[in-house]
Each structure stands twice: as structure tokens, then as C-alpha cells.
Design a protein around this motif. Structure first.
Motif, short mmCIF file in Angstrom:
data_model
loop_
_atom_site.label_atom_id
_atom_site.label_comp_id
_atom_site.label_asym_id
_atom_site.label_seq_id
_atom_site.Cartn_x
_atom_site.Cartn_y
_atom_site.Cartn_z
N VAL A 220 11.73 3.34 3.51
CA VAL A 220 10.44 2.91 2.98
C VAL A 220 10.07 1.61 3.68
CG1 VAL A 220 9.16 2.18 0.93
CG2 VAL A 220 10.94 3.93 0.72
N VAL A 222 6.94 -1.22 4.32
CA VAL A 222 5.65 -1.64 3.76
C VAL A 222 5.10 -2.86 4.48
CG1 VAL A 222 6.27 -0.72 1.50
CG2 VAL A 222 6.67 -3.14 1.99
N THR A 227 1.26 -4.01 0.01
CA THR A 227 2.19 -3.45 -0.97
C THR A 227 3.35 -4.41 -1.18
OG1 THR A 227 1.66 -1.23 -0.14
CG2 THR A 227 3.62 -1.45 -1.53
N SER A 232 7.99 -1.74 -4.35
CA SER A 232 8.44 -0.56 -3.61
C SER A 232 9.93 -0.34 -3.83
CB SER A 232 8.14 -0.72 -2.12
OG SER A 232 6.75 -0.81 -1.89
#
Length: 369
Positions: A220, A222, A227, A232
Motif C-alpha cells: 500500500v 500513499v 491520504t 491506511s
């Protein structure tokens, strides 16, 4: 006389008074237990950029912490501590077990009294921004034939990352979060991926750095402008399994796997941002080298019971381990390299590295013209 007319001189890039210049210098002479090597490839490290931009702060902080004058600001320094080289000749009191012409890697210091940190000495003890340098025979490691010069030069930064991950002492259930995807953050991601930790969450403002984070194994990635990396992290770290949850904290509800955050930025204010955003009972491993004074609110860390861990360099065993992983293919480092330059291009390469959209890791090839 042109340096090519003489076998006793070489090209080297020196730092002095805040600038970089290509000069001609004598080829250094190996002392007892030392080896003269020809530099094949040298990585430009983020700490070199900091050293040039914040020389006074580096010297002052090193003096305060160790009592050592690392170097003098008005004397020439040949930087470069990430390198692959070729054995040329041996000095006195050496065994000569590695034949001349053999490629080698080595941690960046000489076993003198006191120990010399390569990359912070003058042209007589140059780092890797030169055609030749000195290494200690006892620290030489043969570079396997299947490892290219430029990949072998990445052994040092990857060992720094391995050491940081070891300092974090992650459990199998940890969900790591990497703040900053510059070269060291990317190296940390590669080590975490190799070790099987995950999902790995990473954050950086730069689109190109985020793309490299994905290529190196982040699950992941970001843009923190859009974000929150901490939100997250919560999304992928949430669990209802009590056997996988992190340690309890009376001030914060459970429900998440353990957290280890790697601070890989190294500018003032980042530690406080992480303390504010990280989950309770996180471990925060500070890998970014901040050369300015910083501050944070201890109460935030106290209430969350956060462990703050600082990491620098590596052990000899970790260095050798990384070279083995590079040779086996278990550790993928090639995506880090974005450019290759000759010695005459080093000053311009430093300028390019100031823009994260242009470069990540630049490798210097001293033989390039």
C-alpha cells in the motif's frame, strides 16, 4: 602534466568549503595490512548530500556525540562509502590471498588506530569518489561473479536497511509502515519484502518514489497530501483475532496488529508527526539522518507507550549477509538505480538528487569519461 601521462596520479572529487571539485591527486599508498584498489562503482548516499549541505551541523553533532573531529571544513574531503572495487596491489604485512584483478566489497573504514571512516578523509585516504582508494585486507569480501559492479556497490545502503529492520525486531504479525521513500526508505522496503513482513505500507510525496516503492515490494503506497499513511495502516492492520493483536494499552482500544514505523526522511518535525499518527505501542525506528536540532512532545509517546529506536550503519555480519542475498537473488536492489555518471559529473549529480522526481540512487563509475 596530464594525469594520464603519470601512473602516480588519479582523478578524485573533493568537497571543500561547501563545494565539489574534480581534481588530480596522488594515488594513495597502502599501509600495513592495506590494499590499493581500483574503484569500479560508487553509490551517492543521502548522507553525502547532507554532509555537503549541512557540513557545520554534521561536524558539530559528531564532535558532541563522540568527541571526534570528523574532518576540517576548510580541508579537502573525498566522499563515497558505497563501493565495489578491484584489487590492484597489497601493502606491507598482508597475506595477498585475494589475487589482483579480483572484485571486492568492504565496509567503509580502515582498520587503523584510530579507525578511519572512508568517505570523510582527504585525498590521501580517499572514499569512492576517486579512481583508487585504500581498503583493509581483513575486511575484503569477494564479489560473486553474477553480481554486477553497481549492484555490489549497493551492499552498504542495503546493509544499513537490514540493520534498521533488525533493530525493529519485528514479529511475524507486525505491519510495517515506511515514512519516506528515498533510497534508504526504498532499501528498507526491499529488506522487509525479502524477510516476508507485510502488508507493507509506505508514504512519499513523490510519484516516482511511490512507483519505486511498489516495484520494491510495498503493498500500500500513499501520497500523504491526499491520504493519511496512518489511516491506511489501520485499514490493513485491523484484526479481530486477539492472538494477532499488538500489546494492550489502557488509553487506546485494541484491534490492530503490532506496528513498526520506519522514519526514513531525516528532517525536523517528522518524529513528532509519527508519534502523533502512529498506533499505540508502536516501535518507531529512526533511520533518516537529521543533521539539525529537532523536538517532539514526550507526553504523546508516553501515553501511547511508543518505543523510539535510533539506527545507524550495520555490523560486519549484516554487511556480508546482504552481499549474499544480492548474489542469491533473494534481495532485489536494481530498481533503486536511476542513473550512472562519471567523476566529472558528480557535482551535477548532487544537484539532480535534490529533486526526488529526477533521481533516487545515482552510481558513479570512475572509469566513465
Amino acid at each position: 602534466m596530464d594525469k594520464r601521462d603519470s601512473p602516480h596520479s588519479m582523478d578524485a572529487v573533493v568537497m571543500i568549503n561547501g563545494g565539489l571539485n574534480l581534481v588530480t591527486a596522488p594515488i594513495p599508498t597502502p599501509g600495513s595490512g592495506e590494499v590499493l584498489v581500483k574503484v569500479l562503482a560508487t553509490g551517492i548516499c543521502g548522507s553525502d548530500l547532507h554532509c555537503l549541505a549541512h557540513t557545520s551541523e554534521l561536524l558539530a553533532s559528531t564532535k558532541a556525540a563522540t568527541g571526534i573531529d570528523l574532518f576540517k571544513i576548510d580541508e579537502p574531503v573525498v566522499m563515497g562509502h558505497e563501493f565495489c572495487a578491484e584489487v590492484v596491489e597489497y601493502g606491507p604485512e598482508t597475506r595477498g590471498t585475494i589475487p589482483p584483478g579480483t572484485r571486492v566489497a568492504s565496509p567503509g573504514f580502515l582498520l587503523r588506530e584510530p579507525v578511519v571512516l572512508l568517505g570523510y578523509g582527504g585525498p590521501d585516504i580517499p572514499g569512492g569518489y576517486a579512481e583508487y582508494m585504500l581498503l583493509s585486507e581483513d575486511l575484503l569480501i569477494r564479489v560473486p561473479d553474477n553480481v554486477p559492479d553497481e549492484i555490489a556497490a549497493l551492499t552498504e545502503p542495503m546493509a544499513v536497511a537490514l540493520h534498521a529492520v533488525n533493530r525493529g525486531d519485528l514479529s511475524p504479525d507486525d505491519v510495517p509502515l515506511v515514512i519516506g521513500c528515498g533510497p534508504i526508505g526504498l532499501a528498507v522496503i526491499a529488506i522487509l519484502k525479502m524477510r516476508g513482513f507485510g502488508p507493507i505500507v509506505a508514504a512519499d510525496f513523490s510519484p516516482s518514489r511511490r512507483a519505486m516503492a511498489t516495484a520494491l515490494g510495498a503493498d500500500v503506497v500513499v501520497d500523504p497530501r491526499e491520504t493519511s499513511p496512518y489511516e491506511s495502516w489501520k485499514e490493513v492492520a485491523a484484526t479481530s483475532d486477539p492472538t494477532r493483536m499488538g500489546p494492550p494499552n489502557v488509553m487506546f482500544p485494541p484491534g490492530f496488529r503490532p506496528s513498526t514505523v520506519f522514519e526514513c526522511v531525516g528532517v525536523p518535525g517528522i518524529i513528532q508527526q509519527i508519534l502523533a499518527g502512529a498506533a499505540a505501542n508502536s516501535k518507531v525506528v529512526v533511520v533518516g539522518v537529521c543533521m539539525e536540532q529537532d523536538s517532539f512532545h514526550p507526553t504523546v509517546a508516553i501515553l501511547k507507550e511508543i518505543d523510539l529506536i535510533f539506527s545507524i550503519a550495520f555490523s560486519l555480519e549484516e554487511y556480508a549477509e546482504v552481499l549474499g542475498h544480492l548474489a542469491s537473488g533473494a534481495l532485489q536492489a536494481a530498481p533503486l538505480i536511476t542513473s550512472r555518471v562519471g567523476l566529472h559529473e558528480v557535482p551535477e549529480a548532487f544537484a539532480r538528487l535534490a529533486d526526488p522526481e529526477k533521481e533516487a540512487k545515482i552510481v558513479v563509475l570512475p572509469a566513465a569519461r
